[in-house]
Design a protein around this motif. Structure first.
Motif, PDB file in Angstrom:
ATOM      1  N   VAL A  63       6.172   1.774  17.149  1.00 31.49           N
ATOM      2  CA  VAL A  63       6.161   3.283  16.773  1.00 31.49           C
ATOM      3  C   VAL A  63       7.491   3.652  16.088  1.00 31.49           C
ATOM      4  O   VAL A  63       7.248   4.633  15.296  1.00 31.49           O
ATOM      5  CB  VAL A  63       5.816   3.791  18.087  1.00 31.49           C
ATOM      6  CG1 VAL A  63       4.562   3.320  18.566  1.00 31.49           C
ATOM      7  CG2 VAL A  63       6.922   3.735  19.089  1.00 31.49           C
ATOM      8  N   ASP A  64       8.664   3.238  16.491  1.00 30.05           N
ATOM      9  CA  ASP A  64       9.860   3.707  15.779  1.00 30.05           C
ATOM     10  C   ASP A  64       9.593   3.489  14.217  1.00 30.05           C
ATOM     11  O   ASP A  64      10.282   4.241  13.474  1.00 30.05           O
ATOM     12  CB  ASP A  64      11.177   3.115  16.308  1.00 30.05           C
ATOM     13  CG  ASP A  64      11.257   3.820  17.657  1.00 30.05           C
ATOM     14  OD1 ASP A  64      10.683   4.738  18.181  1.00 30.05           O
ATOM     15  OD2 ASP A  64      12.292   3.205  18.503  1.00 30.05           O
ATOM     16  N   ALA A  65       9.166   2.440  13.897  1.00 30.85           N
ATOM     17  CA  ALA A  65       8.928   2.130  12.512  1.00 30.85           C
ATOM     18  C   ALA A  65       7.795   2.907  11.967  1.00 30.85           C
ATOM     19  O   ALA A  65       7.496   2.731  10.657  1.00 30.85           O
ATOM     20  CB  ALA A  65       8.657   0.643  12.332  1.00 30.85           C
ATOM     21  N   GLY A  66       7.099   3.766  12.564  1.00 33.03           N
ATOM     22  CA  GLY A  66       6.199   4.658  12.143  1.00 33.03           C
ATOM     23  C   GLY A  66       4.610   4.131  12.101  1.00 33.03           C
ATOM     24  O   GLY A  66       3.615   4.780  11.737  1.00 33.03           O
ATOM     25  N   ALA A  67       4.404   2.928  12.701  1.00 29.85           N
ATOM     26  CA  ALA A  67       3.156   2.332  12.736  1.00 29.85           C
ATOM     27  C   ALA A  67       2.237   3.097  13.932  1.00 29.85           C
ATOM     28  O   ALA A  67       2.928   3.668  14.940  1.00 29.85           O
ATOM     29  CB  ALA A  67       3.361   0.709  13.234  1.00 29.85           C
ATOM     30  N   ARG A  68       1.201   3.061  13.832  1.00 28.67           N
ATOM     31  CA  ARG A  68       0.233   3.256  14.708  1.00 28.67           C
ATOM     32  C   ARG A  68      -0.196   2.264  16.200  1.00 28.67           C
ATOM     33  O   ARG A  68       0.003   1.150  15.704  1.00 28.67           O
ATOM     34  CB  ARG A  68      -0.996   3.778  14.264  1.00 28.67           C
ATOM     35  CG  ARG A  68      -0.683   4.940  13.295  1.00 28.67           C
ATOM     36  CD  ARG A  68      -2.192   5.182  12.585  1.00 28.67           C
ATOM     37  NE  ARG A  68      -2.800   6.529  12.414  1.00 28.67           N
ATOM     38  CZ  ARG A  68      -3.667   6.796  11.821  1.00 28.67           C
ATOM     39  NH1 ARG A  68      -4.252   6.202  10.965  1.00 28.67           N
ATOM     40  NH2 ARG A  68      -3.948   8.156  11.915  1.00 28.67           N
ATOM     41  N   LEU A  69      -0.271   2.648  17.131  1.00 29.30           N
ATOM     42  CA  LEU A  69      -0.927   1.857  18.284  1.00 29.30           C
ATOM     43  C   LEU A  69      -2.518   1.481  18.082  1.00 29.30           C
ATOM     44  O   LEU A  69      -3.271   2.318  17.582  1.00 29.30           O
ATOM     45  CB  LEU A  69      -0.740   2.479  19.645  1.00 29.30           C
ATOM     46  CG  LEU A  69       0.769   2.751  20.186  1.00 29.30           C
ATOM     47  CD1 LEU A  69       0.594   3.538  21.274  1.00 29.30           C
ATOM     48  CD2 LEU A  69       1.574   1.964  20.160  1.00 29.30           C
ATOM     49  N   ASP A  70      -2.587   0.167  18.112  1.00 29.47           N
ATOM     50  CA  ASP A  70      -3.872  -0.382  18.204  1.00 29.47           C
ATOM     51  C   ASP A  70      -4.578  -0.401  19.326  1.00 29.47           C
ATOM     52  O   ASP A  70      -4.028   0.210  20.299  1.00 29.47           O
ATOM     53  CB  ASP A  70      -4.116  -1.635  17.238  1.00 29.47           C
ATOM     54  CG  ASP A  70      -3.327  -2.848  18.320  1.00 29.47           C
ATOM     55  OD1 ASP A  70      -3.092  -2.839  19.492  1.00 29.47           O
ATOM     56  OD2 ASP A  70      -2.788  -3.733  17.605  1.00 29.47           O
ATOM     57  N   ASP A  71      -6.069  -0.864  19.417  1.00 29.39           N
ATOM     58  CA  ASP A  71      -6.711  -0.609  20.875  1.00 29.39           C
ATOM     59  C   ASP A  71      -5.894  -1.501  21.730  1.00 29.39           C
ATOM     60  O   ASP A  71      -5.996  -1.069  22.957  1.00 29.39           O
ATOM     61  CB  ASP A  71      -8.186  -1.276  20.530  1.00 29.39           C
ATOM     62  CG  ASP A  71      -8.834  -0.035  19.770  1.00 29.39           C
ATOM     63  OD1 ASP A  71      -8.424   1.056  19.680  1.00 29.39           O
ATOM     64  OD2 ASP A  71      -9.812  -0.477  19.179  1.00 29.39           O
ATOM     65  N   MET A  72      -5.309  -2.681  21.706  1.00 26.68           N
ATOM     66  CA  MET A  72      -4.662  -3.542  22.542  1.00 26.68           C
ATOM     67  C   MET A  72      -3.568  -2.968  22.969  1.00 26.68           C
ATOM     68  O   MET A  72      -3.230  -3.104  24.177  1.00 26.68           O
ATOM     69  CB  MET A  72      -4.486  -4.988  21.718  1.00 26.68           C
ATOM     70  CG  MET A  72      -5.801  -5.816  21.707  1.00 26.68           C
ATOM     71  SD  MET A  72      -5.474  -7.495  21.081  1.00 26.68           S
ATOM     72  CE  MET A  72      -4.613  -8.240  22.179  1.00 26.68           C
ATOM     73  N   ASP A  73      -2.801  -2.365  22.176  1.00 29.04           N
ATOM     74  CA  ASP A  73      -1.503  -1.639  22.631  1.00 29.04           C
ATOM     75  C   ASP A  73      -1.990  -0.554  23.545  1.00 29.04           C
ATOM     76  O   ASP A  73      -1.133  -0.484  24.657  1.00 29.04           O
ATOM     77  CB  ASP A  73      -0.829  -0.856  21.420  1.00 29.04           C
ATOM     78  CG  ASP A  73      -0.452  -2.178  20.442  1.00 29.04           C
ATOM     79  OD1 ASP A  73      -0.194  -3.226  20.803  1.00 29.04           O
ATOM     80  OD2 ASP A  73      -0.286  -1.594  19.227  1.00 29.04           O
ATOM     81  N   ILE A  74      -3.044   0.426  23.192  1.00 23.01           N
ATOM     82  CA  ILE A  74      -3.508   1.444  24.075  1.00 23.01           C
ATOM     83  C   ILE A  74      -3.893   0.949  25.338  1.00 23.01           C
ATOM     84  O   ILE A  74      -3.449   1.424  26.809  1.00 23.01           O
ATOM     85  CB  ILE A  74      -4.422   2.403  23.389  1.00 23.01           C
ATOM     86  CG1 ILE A  74      -3.550   3.032  22.213  1.00 23.01           C
ATOM     87  CG2 ILE A  74      -5.181   3.283  24.391  1.00 23.01           C
ATOM     88  CD1 ILE A  74      -4.742   3.640  21.281  1.00 23.01           C
ATOM     89  N   ALA A  75      -4.684  -0.224  25.672  1.00 26.28           N
ATOM     90  CA  ALA A  75      -5.220  -0.821  26.754  1.00 26.28           C
ATOM     91  C   ALA A  75      -3.811  -1.496  27.775  1.00 26.28           C
ATOM     92  O   ALA A  75      -4.114  -1.006  28.837  1.00 26.28           O
ATOM     93  CB  ALA A  75      -5.987  -2.012  26.325  1.00 26.28           C
ATOM     94  N   PHE A  76      -2.872  -1.862  26.936  1.00 25.88           N
ATOM     95  CA  PHE A  76      -1.844  -2.405  27.661  1.00 25.88           C
ATOM     96  C   PHE A  76      -1.103  -0.973  28.432  1.00 25.88           C
ATOM     97  O   PHE A  76      -0.660  -1.223  29.422  1.00 25.88           O
ATOM     98  CB  PHE A  76      -0.769  -3.037  26.532  1.00 25.88           C
ATOM     99  CG  PHE A  76       0.592  -3.124  27.230  1.00 25.88           C
ATOM    100  CD1 PHE A  76       0.880  -4.325  28.149  1.00 25.88           C
ATOM    101  CD2 PHE A  76       1.669  -2.183  26.740  1.00 25.88           C
ATOM    102  CE1 PHE A  76       2.048  -4.478  28.733  1.00 25.88           C
ATOM    103  CE2 PHE A  76       2.948  -2.510  27.521  1.00 25.88           C
ATOM    104  CZ  PHE A  76       3.203  -3.628  28.280  1.00 25.88           C
TER     105      PHE A  76
END
Length: 122
Positions: A63-76
């Motif tokens: 996220v610090d690099a500007g990327a979005r979280l995917d579904d697996m990240d959100i589930a985690f």
């Protein structure tokens, strides 16, 4: 009260003596809770070290690099937050874990805030 003989007359114990030697129920519950807390803390700290913290650091970098979280990240993150709720009573009973818990919550708060910022930015 009748005596309970254990192998020899010298070891005869009455039920009253046995009851007097047993820890009071409150103390026994506290001892059981303490043992349960120690076991739980050991498992949680091992999981934190081997799984949760490395994944959280990866998410922070992402996220610090500007990327979005995917579904697996959100589930985690959802699992982490659910586990946090389950662990609250133990952490409250053990002040030695307060600082660690606070730092972890700061890390997860940073991840979610930055992820939201990234989502809004598109």
């Amino acid at each position: 009260m009748p005596a309970l003989a254990l192998c020899s007359p010298e070891l005869a114990l009455s039920t009253a003596t046995v009851a007097a030697l047993a820890p009071p129920p409150e103390k026994e519950e506290a001892m059981n809770q303490e043992a349960e807390d120690r076991g739980l803390a050991e498992v949680v700290l091992e999981r934190l070290e081997k799984e949760r913290l490395p994944r959280a650091i990866d998410l922070k970098d992402k996220v610090d690099a500007g990327a979005r979280l995917d579904d697996m990240d959100i589930a985690f993150l959802e699992r982490v937050f659910a586990d946090t709720q389950d662990l609250k009573p133990m952490v409250e009973r053990h002040p030695e874990y307060h600082a660690l818990a606070a730092r972890l919550m700061e890390l997860y708060e940073h991840i979610t805030a930055k992820a939201l910022e990234n989502e809004k930015a598109g």
